[in-house]
Design a protein around this motif. Structure first.
Motif, PDB file in Angstrom:
ATOM      1  N   ASN A 289       7.411  10.540 -13.436  1.00 52.30           N
ATOM      2  CA  ASN A 289       8.329  11.123 -12.456  1.00 52.30           C
ATOM      3  C   ASN A 289       7.521  11.518 -11.215  1.00 52.30           C
ATOM      4  OD1 ASN A 289      10.322  12.479 -11.085  1.00 52.30           O
ATOM      5  ND2 ASN A 289      10.788  13.917 -12.731  1.00 52.30           N
ATOM      6  N   VAL A 290       7.526  10.658 -10.194  1.00 55.74           N
ATOM      7  CA  VAL A 290       6.745  10.908  -8.980  1.00 55.74           C
ATOM      8  C   VAL A 290       7.657  11.577  -7.952  1.00 55.74           C
ATOM      9  CG1 VAL A 290       5.234   9.908  -7.227  1.00 55.74           C
ATOM     10  CG2 VAL A 290       5.340   8.881  -9.510  1.00 55.74           C
ATOM     11  N   ARG A 291       7.655  12.894  -7.977  1.00 54.13           N
ATOM     12  CA  ARG A 291       8.570  13.645  -7.126  1.00 54.13           C
ATOM     13  C   ARG A 291       8.258  13.448  -5.648  1.00 54.13           C
ATOM     14  NH1 ARG A 291       9.662  19.949  -8.389  1.00 54.13           N
ATOM     15  NH2 ARG A 291       7.468  20.130  -7.782  1.00 54.13           N
ATOM     16  N   GLY A 292       6.993  13.294  -5.321  1.00 57.04           N
ATOM     17  CA  GLY A 292       6.606  13.119  -3.923  1.00 57.04           C
ATOM     18  C   GLY A 292       7.129  11.840  -3.301  1.00 57.04           C
ATOM     19  N   LYS A 293       7.518  10.867  -4.125  1.00 53.64           N
ATOM     20  CA  LYS A 293       8.080   9.602  -3.630  1.00 53.64           C
ATOM     21  C   LYS A 293       9.570   9.467  -3.934  1.00 53.64           C
ATOM     22  CE  LYS A 293       4.026   6.551  -3.979  1.00 53.64           C
ATOM     23  NZ  LYS A 293       3.519   5.313  -4.639  1.00 53.64           N
ATOM     24  N   ASN A 294      10.145  10.482  -4.618  1.00 53.39           N
ATOM     25  CA  ASN A 294      11.534  10.365  -5.098  1.00 53.39           C
ATOM     26  C   ASN A 294      11.696   9.065  -5.880  1.00 53.39           C
ATOM     27  OD1 ASN A 294      12.494  12.794  -3.777  1.00 53.39           O
ATOM     28  ND2 ASN A 294      12.296  11.649  -1.864  1.00 53.39           N
ATOM     29  N   ALA A 295      10.789   8.891  -6.837  1.00 49.54           N
ATOM     30  CA  ALA A 295      10.749   7.620  -7.552  1.00 49.54           C
ATOM     31  C   ALA A 295      10.217   7.802  -8.973  1.00 49.54           C
ATOM     32  CB  ALA A 295       9.859   6.628  -6.811  1.00 49.54           C
ATOM     33  N   VAL A 296      10.472   6.784  -9.777  1.00 45.20           N
ATOM     34  CA  VAL A 296       9.845   6.649 -11.094  1.00 45.20           C
ATOM     35  C   VAL A 296       8.847   5.509 -11.009  1.00 45.20           C
ATOM     36  CG1 VAL A 296      10.198   6.047 -13.519  1.00 45.20           C
ATOM     37  CG2 VAL A 296      11.847   7.518 -12.349  1.00 45.20           C
ATOM     38  N   GLU A 297       7.611   5.760 -11.458  1.00 46.32           N
ATOM     39  CA  GLU A 297       6.622   4.695 -11.553  1.00 46.32           C
ATOM     40  C   GLU A 297       6.408   4.354 -13.019  1.00 46.32           C
ATOM     41  OE1 GLU A 297       4.092   5.130  -7.423  1.00 46.32           O
ATOM     42  OE2 GLU A 297       3.110   5.741  -9.299  1.00 46.32           O
ATOM     43  N   VAL A 298       6.275   3.068 -13.273  1.00 45.65           N
ATOM     44  CA  VAL A 298       6.126   2.580 -14.641  1.00 45.65           C
ATOM     45  C   VAL A 298       4.699   2.075 -14.833  1.00 45.65           C
ATOM     46  CG1 VAL A 298       7.036   1.045 -16.420  1.00 45.65           C
ATOM     47  CG2 VAL A 298       8.547   1.879 -14.585  1.00 45.65           C
ATOM     48  N   TYR A 299       4.002   2.645 -15.831  1.00 44.73           N
ATOM     49  CA  TYR A 299       2.621   2.261 -16.118  1.00 44.73           C
ATOM     50  C   TYR A 299       2.527   1.666 -17.519  1.00 44.73           C
ATOM     51  CZ  TYR A 299       0.943   4.762 -11.998  1.00 44.73           C
ATOM     52  OH  TYR A 299       0.713   5.155 -10.694  1.00 44.73           O
ATOM     53  N   ASP A 300       1.578   0.780 -17.685  1.00 41.84           N
ATOM     54  CA  ASP A 300       1.224   0.261 -18.998  1.00 41.84           C
ATOM     55  C   ASP A 300       0.200   1.220 -19.603  1.00 41.84           C
ATOM     56  OD1 ASP A 300      -0.394  -1.215 -21.011  1.00 41.84           O
ATOM     57  OD2 ASP A 300       0.887  -2.898 -20.444  1.00 41.84           O
ATOM     58  N   ARG A 301       0.516   1.804 -20.755  1.00 41.41           N
ATOM     59  CA  ARG A 301      -0.386   2.794 -21.347  1.00 41.41           C
ATOM     60  C   ARG A 301      -1.672   2.157 -21.873  1.00 41.41           C
ATOM     61  NH1 ARG A 301       4.299   4.289 -24.002  1.00 41.41           N
ATOM     62  NH2 ARG A 301       3.456   4.266 -26.119  1.00 41.41           N
TER      63      ARG A 301
END
Length: 356
Positions: free
Chosen positions: A208-220
């Motif tokens: 939850n990237v609040r500074g971008k108003n976005a969700v980022e998806v990462y490969d764990r």
């Protein structure tokens, strides 16, 4: 106009007035009945409140249960304490007070350890949960805050750095708490990050990237960024997140304005959104009842998932000022809400029964 005509008008007026009063009475009665019925069917019922008169003004943050051990751990962030309650009696049984600004917590029953993310010193403080004595620490950056535990790998992901540390970037530190060390740092292209959610059936981590108003998806596994999904056109300041993996739906709670935003977790597209309580801090999804618990200042909203594209608000429950942090404990059918001290409102822990 004749006298008889005047009498007829008066008679008709009296009949009309009588009918109007009856109609008004019926409308009021119906509204009351509907309100009473809605109250009877409210999804949460207040069972108990434990007053905490020793606490001054200031927010709580996250709550974590130890169901097997009948304990609830609560971070009183701005009171610099972790409060420990007995889940059977709802009484305060112990206080950890050697912290600065505790935010999130991990309890590991297998290690008999409590890991507390302390923001100001930038570290994870470790406590033995039999004696509650300090048992070490793991160094992070200042601004350490939200976190998430991946039970499949037993790794702890902790947000730190960013604006609270006066740094241009936030980081997610991948921590092996059993070994007491950080294995990796994932650098985020923003200084404001609020929480993570994990996919059980695959390697994805939603950030939850609040500074971008976005969700980022990462490969764990590779720790690489795979996608960025903006929600800026629907809502801003996303602060909390939950995941319904079976239905492929990601839930976000925004603050500007207060909204429940539902995303398709495969495509990242916004499916729908609904007005909700202001200043959310905690969002919980219960897969059994298909309910979403949305904690904001002064109100708790409860939504029911009728299908993956449609949700009904089944509860709008008055709570208290900045009572925006809580935890759902499905095993006990309870919801615990932390209420801060404010003016005449004494700080307290409220226990709600989850009703069918």
């Amino acid at each position: 106009m004749t006298v008889s005509g005047s009498s007829e008008i008066v008679k008709n007026w009296r009949i009309h007035l009588s009918l109007s009063k009856a109609t008004l009475f019926s409308a009021v009665f119906l509204a009351f009945a509907i309100g009473a019925s809605a109250q009877d069917k409210a999804p949460l019922k207040l069972l108990h409140s434990t007053p905490l008169p020793e606490l001054h003004d200031g927010d709580f943050d996250h709550l974590t249960p130890d169901v097997a051990g009948n304990r609830l751990f609560v971070t009183a962030e701005e009171n610099s304490k972790v409060l420990i309650f007995d889940l059977k009696t709802d009484k305060l049984i112990h206080t950890l007070d050697d912290l600065k600004a505790p935010h999130s917590i991990l309890y590991r029953a297998d290690l008999k350890k409590l890991f507390v993310v302390d923001s100001d010193p930038g570290e994870i403080k470790i406590y033995d949960t039999d004696s509650y004595k300090p048992a070490g620490s793991i160094k992070l950056r200042e601004g350490a805050d939200a976190s998430g535990y991946d039970p499949s790998t037993k790794l702890y992901y902790v947000v730190n750095g960013g604006k609270d540390a006066k740094l241009p970037n936030a980081y997610i530190s991948v921590v092996n708490v059993a070994a007491g060390k950080t294995e990796a740092d994932i650098k985020i292209d923003s200084n404001d990050v609020e929480g993570v959610a994990f996919e059980k059936s695959g390697p994805r981590m939603f950030v939850n990237v609040r500074g971008k108003n976005a969700v980022e998806v990462y490969d764990r596994t590779s720790r690489e960024l795979k996608a960025t999904w903006s929600i800026a056109e629907t809502g801003k300041n996303p602060t909390s997140m939950a995941f319904d993996e079976d239905a492929h739906r990601l839930f976000l709670g925004t603050r500007v304005p207060g909204k429940l935003v539902v995303l398709d977790s495969d495509s990242g597209k916004v499916v729908t959104s609904y007005p909700a309580a202001a200043m959310i801090d905690d969002l919980a999804y219960d897969s059994q009842s298909k309910r979403i618990y949305f904690a904001g200042t002064e109100f708790m909203d409860v939504f029911h998932e009728t299908d993956p594209d449609h949700y009904d608000r089944i509860g709008h429950i008055a709570t208290a000022f900045r009572a925006k942090t809580g935890v759902l404990v499905p095993e006990l059918k309870h919801y615990y809400l932390a209420v801060p001290h404010h003016e005449k409102q004494v700080a307290e822990l409220r226990v709600y029964e989850v009703l069918p």
